[in-house]
Design a protein around this motif. Structure first.
Motif, PDB file in Angstrom:
ATOM      1  N   HIS A 147      30.259   9.765  21.792  1.00 27.37           N
ATOM      2  CA  HIS A 147      30.046  11.340  21.004  1.00 27.37           C
ATOM      3  C   HIS A 147      31.262  12.276  21.640  1.00 27.37           C
ATOM      4  O   HIS A 147      31.538  12.261  22.813  1.00 27.37           O
ATOM      5  CB  HIS A 147      28.628  11.831  21.394  1.00 27.37           C
ATOM      6  N   LEU A 148      31.430  13.241  20.896  1.00 30.24           N
ATOM      7  CA  LEU A 148      32.167  14.537  21.487  1.00 30.24           C
ATOM      8  C   LEU A 148      31.174  15.505  21.842  1.00 30.24           C
ATOM      9  O   LEU A 148      30.490  15.899  21.369  1.00 30.24           O
ATOM     10  CB  LEU A 148      33.200  15.069  20.394  1.00 30.24           C
ATOM     11  N   ALA A 164      35.788  23.652  31.443  1.00 29.89           N
ATOM     12  CA  ALA A 164      34.932  23.864  30.136  1.00 29.89           C
ATOM     13  C   ALA A 164      35.637  23.544  29.082  1.00 29.89           C
ATOM     14  O   ALA A 164      36.958  23.676  28.891  1.00 29.89           O
ATOM     15  CB  ALA A 164      34.528  25.369  30.022  1.00 29.89           C
ATOM     16  N   GLY A 165      35.086  22.707  28.205  1.00 27.20           N
ATOM     17  CA  GLY A 165      35.760  22.135  27.019  1.00 27.20           C
ATOM     18  C   GLY A 165      34.972  21.258  26.278  1.00 27.20           C
ATOM     19  O   GLY A 165      33.870  20.949  26.400  1.00 27.20           O
ATOM     20  N   VAL A 166      35.761  20.078  25.874  1.00 26.52           N
ATOM     21  CA  VAL A 166      35.246  18.876  25.375  1.00 26.52           C
ATOM     22  C   VAL A 166      35.526  17.732  25.884  1.00 26.52           C
ATOM     23  O   VAL A 166      36.582  17.522  26.581  1.00 26.52           O
ATOM     24  CB  VAL A 166      35.458  18.886  23.673  1.00 26.52           C
ATOM     25  N   GLU A 167      34.367  16.706  25.925  1.00 30.65           N
ATOM     26  CA  GLU A 167      34.723  15.323  26.402  1.00 30.65           C
ATOM     27  C   GLU A 167      34.146  14.194  25.517  1.00 30.65           C
ATOM     28  O   GLU A 167      33.101  14.483  25.104  1.00 30.65           O
ATOM     29  CB  GLU A 167      33.921  15.327  27.880  1.00 30.65           C
ATOM     30  N   VAL A 170      26.239  19.647  28.860  1.00 29.69           N
ATOM     31  CA  VAL A 170      26.732  19.265  27.728  1.00 29.69           C
ATOM     32  C   VAL A 170      25.925  19.248  26.348  1.00 29.69           C
ATOM     33  O   VAL A 170      24.803  18.955  26.724  1.00 29.69           O
ATOM     34  CB  VAL A 170      27.464  17.877  28.081  1.00 29.69           C
ATOM     35  N   GLY A 171      26.407  19.296  25.383  1.00 26.93           N
ATOM     36  CA  GLY A 171      25.799  19.126  24.124  1.00 26.93           C
ATOM     37  C   GLY A 171      26.924  18.615  22.800  1.00 26.93           C
ATOM     38  O   GLY A 171      27.902  18.873  23.155  1.00 26.93           O
ATOM     39  N   TYR A 172      26.333  17.689  21.951  1.00 29.98           N
ATOM     40  CA  TYR A 172      27.249  17.013  21.054  1.00 29.98           C
ATOM     41  C   TYR A 172      27.670  17.868  20.070  1.00 29.98           C
ATOM     42  O   TYR A 172      26.892  19.053  19.654  1.00 29.98           O
ATOM     43  CB  TYR A 172      26.347  15.964  20.441  1.00 29.98           C
ATOM     44  N   VAL A 173      28.890  17.867  19.795  1.00 30.43           N
ATOM     45  CA  VAL A 173      29.685  18.605  18.753  1.00 30.43           C
ATOM     46  C   VAL A 173      30.452  17.574  17.937  1.00 30.43           C
ATOM     47  O   VAL A 173      31.840  17.788  17.813  1.00 30.43           O
ATOM     48  CB  VAL A 173      30.429  19.955  19.077  1.00 30.43           C
ATOM     49  N   ASP A 174      29.842  16.628  17.540  1.00 33.02           N
ATOM     50  CA  ASP A 174      30.414  15.430  16.742  1.00 33.02           C
ATOM     51  C   ASP A 174      31.279  15.747  15.579  1.00 33.02           C
ATOM     52  O   ASP A 174      32.441  15.493  15.158  1.00 33.02           O
ATOM     53  CB  ASP A 174      29.700  14.212  16.294  1.00 33.02           C
ATOM     54  N   ASP A 175      30.844  16.857  14.974  1.00 33.38           N
ATOM     55  CA  ASP A 175      31.619  17.673  13.607  1.00 33.38           C
ATOM     56  C   ASP A 175      32.768  18.292  13.987  1.00 33.38           C
ATOM     57  O   ASP A 175      33.632  18.592  13.081  1.00 33.38           O
ATOM     58  CB  ASP A 175      30.514  18.375  12.946  1.00 33.38           C
ATOM     59  N   TRP A 176      33.165  18.338  15.502  1.00 28.43           N
ATOM     60  CA  TRP A 176      34.326  18.996  15.775  1.00 28.43           C
ATOM     61  C   TRP A 176      35.404  18.187  15.984  1.00 28.43           C
ATOM     62  O   TRP A 176      36.533  18.428  16.434  1.00 28.43           O
ATOM     63  CB  TRP A 176      34.096  19.889  17.263  1.00 28.43           C
ATOM     64  N   ARG A 229      28.102  28.845  28.515  1.00 28.95           N
ATOM     65  CA  ARG A 229      27.584  28.785  29.806  1.00 28.95           C
ATOM     66  C   ARG A 229      27.861  30.083  30.174  1.00 28.95           C
ATOM     67  O   ARG A 229      29.028  30.721  29.837  1.00 28.95           O
ATOM     68  CB  ARG A 229      28.605  27.480  30.661  1.00 28.95           C
ATOM     69  N   VAL A 230      26.909  30.468  31.159  1.00 28.09           N
ATOM     70  CA  VAL A 230      26.891  31.620  31.955  1.00 28.09           C
ATOM     71  C   VAL A 230      26.904  31.201  33.341  1.00 28.09           C
ATOM     72  O   VAL A 230      25.983  30.392  33.721  1.00 28.09           O
ATOM     73  CB  VAL A 230      25.814  32.797  31.751  1.00 28.09           C
ATOM     74  N   ALA A 231      28.020  31.153  34.318  1.00 26.43           N
ATOM     75  CA  ALA A 231      27.934  30.706  35.659  1.00 26.43           C
ATOM     76  C   ALA A 231      28.507  31.541  36.611  1.00 26.43           C
ATOM     77  O   ALA A 231      29.199  32.481  36.503  1.00 26.43           O
ATOM     78  CB  ALA A 231      28.938  29.491  35.683  1.00 26.43           C
ATOM     79  N   PRO A 232      27.873  31.578  37.905  1.00 31.81           N
ATOM     80  CA  PRO A 232      28.256  32.450  39.011  1.00 31.81           C
ATOM     81  C   PRO A 232      29.517  32.239  39.259  1.00 31.81           C
ATOM     82  O   PRO A 232      30.060  31.317  39.247  1.00 31.81           O
ATOM     83  CB  PRO A 232      27.383  32.000  40.050  1.00 31.81           C
ATOM     84  N   PHE A 233      30.329  33.227  39.800  1.00 33.18           N
ATOM     85  CA  PHE A 233      31.720  33.057  40.174  1.00 33.18           C
ATOM     86  C   PHE A 233      32.202  34.306  40.832  1.00 33.18           C
ATOM     87  O   PHE A 233      31.844  35.509  40.722  1.00 33.18           O
ATOM     88  CB  PHE A 233      32.805  32.963  38.765  1.00 33.18           C
ATOM     89  N   ASP A 234      32.748  33.949  42.086  1.00 31.12           N
ATOM     90  CA  ASP A 234      32.890  35.321  42.971  1.00 31.12           C
ATOM     91  C   ASP A 234      33.944  36.255  42.469  1.00 31.12           C
ATOM     92  O   ASP A 234      35.425  35.608  42.218  1.00 31.12           O
ATOM     93  CB  ASP A 234      33.583  34.362  44.278  1.00 31.12           C
ATOM     94  N   GLY A 235      33.485  37.414  42.471  1.00 30.88           N
ATOM     95  CA  GLY A 235      34.329  38.488  42.150  1.00 30.88           C
ATOM     96  C   GLY A 235      35.612  38.969  42.878  1.00 30.88           C
ATOM     97  O   GLY A 235      36.406  39.624  42.610  1.00 30.88           O
TER      98      GLY A 235
END
Length: 194
Positions: free
Chosen positions: A100-101, A92-95, A116-122, A153-159
Motif C-alpha cells: 500500500h501507499l 513527511a510524505g508517502v511510503e 500513516v494512512g493509506y492513499v492507494d488512489d494516489w 500532522r500537527v507536531a511540536p517543533f522548537d521555534g
C-alpha cells in the motif's frame, strides 16, 4: 495557498548525497540502497542515511515539494524533510509498504514516532507535501494532483531552533528508487489549522 517563490535546486545541501541526480527544471534523484531515517523506537536501530536537500526554513514560512515516483519497493519513500539536528527532525510524505501507499509523518525528538494512512488512489499522481512552521509547531498537509489539501500532522517543533527543510527520498530495501521532484517552493506559513 499564498504566492510562492521557487527555490532553485542549487540552493540546497544534501544531508547524504543520492546515488545520482540530474537537475534542470526538475530534479531527478536515485536513492542509495539502505538509505533511511529513523531513531530507536520499536525497531531498535538508528538510520541516518536519508537523502534530504535542505535550505533554511524560518518560523512563519512554509515549503512545498511536489514529486512523482514508481512506487514498487518495500519502504520506498519521498516527501519533505525538516531538520534541526540528528535527533530532532520530521519527515513527511508517502511510503510504499505492505503493498500500500501510505501518507504520513515521522516526528523525531531523540526517538521517532510514525503516523500513516493509506492513499492507494494516489499511486500514479503527482504528490505535493507542504510544511508550515509556526512558533511551536510544524503543520503538514498533502494533496494529490490538484485535489484538496489533507491535514497530515500537527507536531511540536522548537521555534527557537535553526531549521532547514526540503525534498527527501530514501530506499531502505532496494537500489533504483528514482524520484522526479517537479517543484520546490517557499511561501508564508499557513495562518489557520483548519
Amino acid at each position: 495557498m499564498p504566492d510562492s517563490q521557487t527555490i532553485p535546486w542549487s540552493a540546497g545541501s544534501w544531508t547524504h548525497p543520492p546515488h545520482s541526480t540530474e537537475s534542470g527544471r526538475e530534479l531527478v534523484a536515485t536513492a542509495v540502497e539502505g538509505s533511511d531515517a529513523w531513531r530507536h523506537t520499536a525497531y531498535g536501530f538508528v538510520h541516518d542515511t536519508e537523502h534530504a536537500l535542505l535550505a533554511p526554513l524560518a518560523v512563519g514560512e512554509a515549503m512545498e515539494v511536489s514529486f512523482l515516483a514508481p512506487w514498487a519497493g518495500e519502504f520506498d519513500q519521498a516527501g519533505i524533510f525538516v531538520r534541526i539536528d540528528d535527533e530532532h527532525w520530521t519527515k513527511a510524505g508517502v511510503e510504499f509498504a505492505d503493498g500500500h501507499l501510505g501518507l504520513g509523518a515521522v516526528v523525531t525528538a531523540v526517538r521517532s514516532d510514525w503516523s500513516v494512512g493509506y492513499v492507494d488512489d494516489w499511486i500514479d499522481a503527482e504528490i505535493t507535501v507542504r510544511v508550515s512552521r509556526w512558533a511551536d509547531a510544524v503543520i503538514v498537509r498533502a494533496r494529490a494532483a490538484d485535489g484538496p489539501w489533507r491535514l497530515v500532522r500537527v507536531a511540536p517543533f522548537d521555534g527557537d531552533a535553526t531549521a532547514s527543510a526540503g525534498p527527501f527520498l530514501a530506499g531502505p530495501t532496494r537500489s533504483g528508487l528514482t524520484v522526479r521532484f517537479t517543484r520546490w517552493t517557499r511561501t508564508p506559513a499557513d495562518t489557520d489549522l483548519h
